[in-house]
Enzyme design. Structure first.
Site, PDB file in Angstrom:
ATOM      1  N   ASP A 144      -1.563   5.194  -5.998  1.00 30.49           N
ATOM      2  CA  ASP A 144      -1.881   4.414  -4.804  1.00 30.49           C
ATOM      3  C   ASP A 144      -2.051   2.940  -5.133  1.00 30.49           C
ATOM      4  OD1 ASP A 144      -2.755   3.384  -2.431  1.00 30.49           O
ATOM      5  OD2 ASP A 144      -4.463   4.725  -2.187  1.00 30.49           O
ATOM      6  N   ASP A 199       0.822  -1.225   0.000  1.00 25.21           N
ATOM      7  CA  ASP A 199       0.000   0.000   0.000  1.00 25.21           C
ATOM      8  C   ASP A 199       0.849   1.265   0.000  1.00 25.21           C
ATOM      9  OD1 ASP A 199      -1.979   1.875   0.261  1.00 25.21           O
ATOM     10  OD2 ASP A 199      -2.525   1.349   2.312  1.00 25.21           O
TER      11      ASP A 199
END
Length: 398
Positions: free
Chosen positions: A274, A37
């Protein structure tokens, strides 16, 4: 050069829209697959915290009751769950410490502190509505679990999560989150000091099964075979996020009319890359023209209600669909670099025989647009802190 390659795979087989990286935590190392992440800087593990029932017992005496209690079943409470009490290198961060009160306050540390020697607690929430609660500790993370080079990051601040509210993105089956976002003393910060200020990853097709893996690389050289030239654009650090300056979006070679402030970080806009978000999200003033331009050639398709697929507005039956009618979508970055994903990255498969335009609207007048992991698939992405750039290139990643 001393780079480390960490195995990485799609979560397709777990029905999760995430990519997972293999690490070991603790001494001896306990193996986990964590969500990769880049949108958060905090690394945490699904945790089983073993408490001795009788507070006055000494450390070496607490094994008996525990073993006895479980002897009737063969379930190992540490199977797939991090057990800090089994790690010789784990240390709890106490709530009376300056680290808890000051340094970790940005990582959602709670001020709750009955006794200064109690654990420092957190309650962290993510944009998708998921959250995790637990306590902070420090431990060693082994970054090449195949143990070719014994690469390890020591004394890393990690979380031991006891409870999770299920969001879209993680559930009880995920081992935790590898926070690759930018922050002081974060995983990436520590890795940078050890392997050089650069990391990269290559995302295989999101529908790949777990026998197909690629790598997250700490340090200079990524093994991925590239299918096109590497392009670079300026990296805008917006901790913990990695931002890029978008100047516009073109569809079929035509620049769309999108107000400039949508892409401007100083005007509550901007764009981030992201890896922990599945779908790309665009602010409404960008989303609406994009949707209009992409649906124009899709007049003949049979529409399917998108409600079944979360927040996707345009879904259709894929039988007989010819993707060559779809115009090419491109992000244009400052410095002239253009990111032109394959059609399958924005007209995505969501169910058997159903495709959708895989972009979501971000409502409201502020907030960054997000380039999610499906849009990033089949590309190498490199974040270089010494040169301050993001580099990308098409690749099969295998």
């Amino acid at each position: 050069s001393s780079e480390v390659q960490m195995p990485m795979q799609s979560g397709r087989d777990y029905s999760l829209g995430e990519y997972f990286v293999e690490v070991k935590v603790g001494t001896p190392g306990q193996p986990f697959w964590l969500v990769a992440d880049t949108g958060s800087e905090f690394t945490w593990f699904n945790c089983h915290h073993h408490k001795a029932r009788n507070k006055t017992r000494t450390r070496h005496g607490h094994g008996h009751g525990h073993a006895h209690g479980h002897s009737h079943g063969h379930s190992n409470p540490c199977e797939g769950v991090f057990c800090p009490h089994k790690s010789l290198s784990f240390e709890t961060v106490t709530c009376g410490s300056k680290k808890c009160r000051v340094d970790l306050s940005e990582l959602f540390s709670l001020s709750f502190c009955p006794k200064p020697s109690d654990p420092c607690l957190y309650d962290i929430s993510y944009a998708d509505g998921s959250s995790a609660k637990g306590f902070f500790g420090t431990d060693t993370i082994t970054v090449d679990p195949q143990n070719r080079k014994h690469g390890a990051l020591t004394n890393l601040t990690i979380g031991c999560s006891k409870s999770m509210q299920n969001g879209v993105n993680f559930n009880q089956d995920t081992g935790g989150i590898l926070g690759l976002g930018y922050g002081k003393d974060s995983f990436v910060d520590k890795a940078g000091r050890q392997y050089g200020a650069k990391f990269s990853y290559c995302l295989v097709d999101h529908l790949s099964h777990r026998d197909i893996s690629s790598y997250l690389t700490l340090g200079p050289h990524h093994p991925a075979k590239l299918l096109g030239e590497i392009k670079r654009t300026e990296l805008i650090l917006f901790p913990p996020f990695y931002g890029v300056n978008v100047v516009g979006i073109s569809i079929g070679g035509q620049m769309l009319k999108i107000p400039h402030h949508v892409w401007d970080f100083t005007a509550q806009g901007g764009t981030i890359i992201d890896s922990g978000t599945t779908l790309t999200g665009l602010r409404l003033q960008a989303y609406e023209p994009v949707l209009e331009a992409l649906t124009k050639p899709l007049t003949k398709v049979v529409r399917v209600p998108g409600d079944d697929f979360g927040t996707l507005d345009f879904c259709f039956k894929s039988e007989g669909f010819d993707e060559s009618v779809v115009p090419r979508f491109a992000f244009h970055f400052t410095g002239g670099a253009r990111f032109e994903p394959p059609v399958k990255s924005y007209i995505i498969d969501v169910a058997p025989q159903v495709k959708c335009i895989g972009i979501m609207p971000i409502a409201g007048n502020s907030g960054a647009s997000v380039i999610g992991n499906i849009m990033q698939q089949n590309h190498l992405w490199e974040f270089d802190f010494s040169q301050n750039h993001v580099a990308f290139a098409p690749s099969t990643c295998t």
